[in-house]
Scaffold this active site. Structure first.
Site, short mmCIF file in Angstrom:
data_model
loop_
_atom_site.label_atom_id
_atom_site.label_comp_id
_atom_site.label_asym_id
_atom_site.label_seq_id
_atom_site.Cartn_x
_atom_site.Cartn_y
_atom_site.Cartn_z
CE LYS A 97 -4.04 -2.21 2.16
NZ LYS A 97 -3.49 -3.54 2.49
NE ARG A 98 6.10 0.77 1.91
CZ ARG A 98 5.72 -0.14 2.78
NH1 ARG A 98 4.46 -0.38 3.03
NH2 ARG A 98 6.62 -0.83 3.47
#
Lengths: 287, 287
Positions: A97-98
């Protein structure tokens, strides 16, 4: 619509070869790993190896969540885990989830050197995702509508055009899909939104988390999550910690199905849970 | 408005004691660390230690970006760096931009065990941030309006109410600020938005990145970034890689100001750049 890239072609091959769309979430929480593995060097790797041995037949992919590996030993465990999964011919999707800017985003994209795909947060916009999108042969699943209660806080906000934000994110993701390497993360706890999004972006494969521990709807996940047969339905704790349930645990001994070493009943339980989920999803796939 | 919590009180003390609002971004890119440090054990730590020695007088806080530490040695380097900064009495803000759900979010919040504050992504909503928000004495900077070109893709979308999404995020952040521990990340490259947000949420301290390498407006950053004197203006590459500029490099030798070991001119240049930024910002603070 661009042709699917190498990652999504590989995923399709795996789905077809093993007849499964199950993503096994490797949330190797140190606090929940069986006692007897905690004394080992790299306990998370010891745990994951046993889980992979027990579940790989039913896995279309493995999805380690980066949060559980964010320390020095964790990264070593993760790399071993990825290599082992690859040895079993299962692709690995890093749930990271960067999303960051410029040179930092490029640095995060280095994570893709050793995994096959990644999840990414769209809040910082296209250039924050471009370093992921431009990695040859890799997949990028963009967060769209998540299954947690707070998912509504931003994602459901109505835009001037009348559509909710998550719909716009889906449309943007389709624009960003110039290389056939983009999927969406859409939670199973919102079946209506799954259906609506499938209609809006018919060609993007979905990763549907929230089946299992989060109690999502398996039927909707399969009906709407797949795009031309390609997509993933994830369960993490529902598989890897299935053995924590006393009943399952005792059951495995009673039925004498376990030829593994004592103490590895947790892995047997995980294998059984993965098979059960595969079967449950396949019933809906065949409809 | 709730009273500021321990983190923001500590930050205010640091700002007052050293008369600086400079945040030094520790983006310790292995590819840009001076040659002679790369052979060491933990090169990023060797680099950061020298940067901290040279810049701590001018630093209100250090801001390592997690992207540059996401491997086994990286996490060890980061921990050493944080301990060393604390030894110099400088708080550390981990620029992680994390945001995830449920048990995963709780795991990410463990990062706050050894740093003082963190940046977080709001796309997954309140419950994804709650594990950060509930950490006693820590600070949480919520991404609001970022300075990259793609920042507009989602953040500028107009809502039904007519306000852009980033304005709503600011309002939500204010709601989430029940413990006096919330700040916002607002880029310096959009001075009008800085002014508008300051008016909307007068009490939230901003972290303003994008001064320096990204060419933001220092005056606006100071004028609007501070809330009752508390806030941070960050420069990363503009400080830590200031020595890469040949002119600065030569200058440091010419003037004979460097009493450090040969090869540490990069640190001298960083110290000089940090001082320069502090002075530049302070001129606007005093107006």
């Amino acid at each position: 619509m661009p042709e699917r890239n190498a990652f999504f072609r590989r995923l399709r091959e795996r789905i077809d070869a093993r007849d499964t769309v199950v993503s096994v979430g490797l949330d190797a929480d140190l606090d929940r790993i069986p006692e007897h593995l905690r004394e080992r060097d790299l306990p998370r790797w010891a745990f994951n190896r046993r889980i992979i041995d027990a579940t790989h037949e039913y896995a279309a992919c493995y999805k380690p969540n980066a949060a559980f590996y964010e320390d020095s030993e964790g990264w070593r465990s993760l790399r071993e885990t990825v290599a082992y999964a690859h040895g079993k011919d299962v692709p690995v999707l890093l749930d990271a989830k960067r999303g960051d800017v410029g040179n930092t985003a490029r640095k995060y994209a280095d994570l893709l050197e050793y995994v096959d795909a990644i999840t990414a947060n769209p809040y910082l916009g296209r250039d924050s995702l471009e370093p992921f999108l431009s990695r040859e042969g890799k997949g990028v699943f963009v967060l769209c509508r998540t299954s947690n209660p707070g998912g509504a806080d931003l994602q459901d906000l109505k835009l001037e055009s009348g559509e909710p934000l998550y719909r716009r994110v889906a449309a943007l993701a389709e624009l960003w899909n110039q290389r056939g390497n983009v999927g969406l993360v859409v939670g199973a706890t919102a079946p209506d939104e799954l259906a609506e999004l499938r209609e809006a972006v018919p060609d993007l494969p979905f990763l549907v988390p929230g089946v299992g521990a989060q109690g999502g709807d398996a039927e909707a996940a399969v009906e709407h999550g797949l795009a031309d047969g390609v997509g993933l339905v994830n369960s993490s704790r529902g598989i890897i910690f299935a053995g924590e349930d006393g009943a399952t645990h005792a059951g495995s001994t009673d039925r004498g199905v376990d030829s593994r070493k004592a103490g590895d009943e947790f892995a047997t339980a995980a294998g059984r849970a993965a098979k059960r989920l595969r079967d449950r999803l396949n019933r809906h796939r065949e409809e």
